[in-house]
Design an enzyme around this catalytic site. Structure first.
Site, PDB file in Angstrom:
ATOM      1  N   GLU A 262      -8.149  -0.683 -26.368  1.00  0.00           N
ATOM      2  CA  GLU A 262      -8.031  -0.344 -27.778  1.00  0.00           C
ATOM      3  C   GLU A 262      -7.152   0.879 -27.984  1.00  0.00           C
ATOM      4  O   GLU A 262      -7.091   1.765 -27.140  1.00  0.00           O
ATOM      5  CB  GLU A 262      -9.422  -0.096 -28.375  1.00  0.00           C
ATOM      6  CG  GLU A 262     -10.280  -1.339 -28.386  1.00  0.00           C
ATOM      7  CD  GLU A 262     -11.524  -1.170 -29.234  1.00  0.00           C
ATOM      8  OE1 GLU A 262     -11.623  -0.191 -29.988  1.00  0.00           O
ATOM      9  OE2 GLU A 262     -12.391  -2.035 -29.127  1.00  0.00           O
TER      10      GLU A 262
ATOM     11  N   ARG B 151     -13.316 -10.750 -39.668  1.00  0.00           N
ATOM     12  CA  ARG B 151     -12.191 -11.356 -38.957  1.00  0.00           C
ATOM     13  C   ARG B 151     -12.630 -12.693 -38.396  1.00  0.00           C
ATOM     14  O   ARG B 151     -13.792 -12.860 -38.015  1.00  0.00           O
ATOM     15  CB  ARG B 151     -11.731 -10.464 -37.798  1.00  0.00           C
ATOM     16  CG  ARG B 151     -11.269  -9.094 -38.197  1.00  0.00           C
ATOM     17  CD  ARG B 151     -10.894  -8.268 -36.987  1.00  0.00           C
ATOM     18  NE  ARG B 151     -12.037  -8.095 -36.090  1.00  0.00           N
ATOM     19  CZ  ARG B 151     -12.031  -7.332 -34.999  1.00  0.00           C
ATOM     20  NH1 ARG B 151     -10.926  -6.688 -34.642  1.00  0.00           N
ATOM     21  NH2 ARG B 151     -13.097  -7.217 -34.252  1.00  0.00           N
TER      22      ARG B 151
ATOM     23  N   ARG C 297      -9.292 -12.276 -34.626  1.00  0.00           N
ATOM     24  CA  ARG C 297      -9.715 -11.532 -33.435  1.00  0.00           C
ATOM     25  C   ARG C 297      -9.714 -12.523 -32.285  1.00  0.00           C
ATOM     26  O   ARG C 297     -10.387 -13.556 -32.350  1.00  0.00           O
ATOM     27  CB  ARG C 297     -11.108 -10.941 -33.660  1.00  0.00           C
ATOM     28  CG  ARG C 297     -11.882 -10.516 -32.400  1.00  0.00           C
ATOM     29  CD  ARG C 297     -11.211  -9.380 -31.651  1.00  0.00           C
ATOM     30  NE  ARG C 297     -12.115  -8.712 -30.733  1.00  0.00           N
ATOM     31  CZ  ARG C 297     -12.251  -9.016 -29.447  1.00  0.00           C
ATOM     32  NH1 ARG C 297     -11.586 -10.033 -28.912  1.00  0.00           N
ATOM     33  NH2 ARG C 297     -13.053  -8.316 -28.673  1.00  0.00           N
TER      34      ARG C 297
END
Length: 200
Positions: free
Chosen positions: A107, A147, A99
């Protein structure tokens, strides 16, 4: 010469020399040439994040406009002596979800919500910058989705200068600075702010 002296001369001394030289050389080869590969973000120990260690790898897919999957390539020889997998089956459970730190990018559609404006352009920008390229990432933390939050750096033509991916996205107007609680910037906050001022 006694039997004990003969054993020391013919067995123990050569063994000690081989171990004394061989073990350090083996350690150097393992740590510098081969390296320890992290298959996924879950395999990265907390000390790596606390030291903000940098690792290198090949970007094998881009998930959204702020994340990608990295195949970690420690040491040397990747691409010619050691193969980087390309098939989805070979890459399963072998990539680190990254990330990008410091940015808030549009998004895509998910959980029944429509995609945000400029999502497609932002994802395309990131894809063109990193997909199938070797990148360096500075690992900062592990987020709630497992992540690795990281600053990513890539060399792109024509001059192959090392560029910060987050800064380049903000500079191009494809993302803003992430300011929510817990935001991390490595040491790039000033560069991000300068890029955002320039994009306005």
């Amino acid at each position: 010469m006694t039997w004990g002296d003969e054993v020391v001369r013919t067995i123990w001394r050569p063994t000690a020399i081989v171990l004394g030289i061989g073990l350090p050389i083996s350690y150097l080869i393992y740590t510098r040439v081969i390296g320890k590969r992290f298959p996924t973000a879950a395999h990265i120990v907390p000390e790596v994040f606390s030291r903000q260690q940098c690792i290198r790898g090949r970007v094998v897919s881009v998930g959204d406009s702020d994340n990608f999957r990295l195949y970690h390539t420690p040491g040397f020889g990747w691409g010619w002596a050691r193969k980087i997998p390309t098939k989805r089956r070979e890459l399963a459970h072998q990539t680190i979800a990254i990330r990008l730190a410091g940015i808030d990018a549009p998004e895509g559609a998910h959980f029944g919500m429509p995609g945000q404006p400029l999502h497609a352009e932002s994802k395309e920008f990131l894809t063109s910058m990193v997909l199938n390229r070797n990148v360096k990432v500075q690992l900062l933390s592990l987020d709630q989705y497992k992540r690795a939050v990281a600053m990513a750096y890539v060399r792109n033509p024509p001059f192959y200068r090392l560029k910060n991916v987050s800064v380049e996205m903000v500079k191009a107007g494809m993302a803003g600075i992430y300011t929510a609680k817990g935001a991390q910037y490595g040491n790039e906050l000033k560069a991000l702010e300068k890029a955002q001022d320039r994009a306005r």
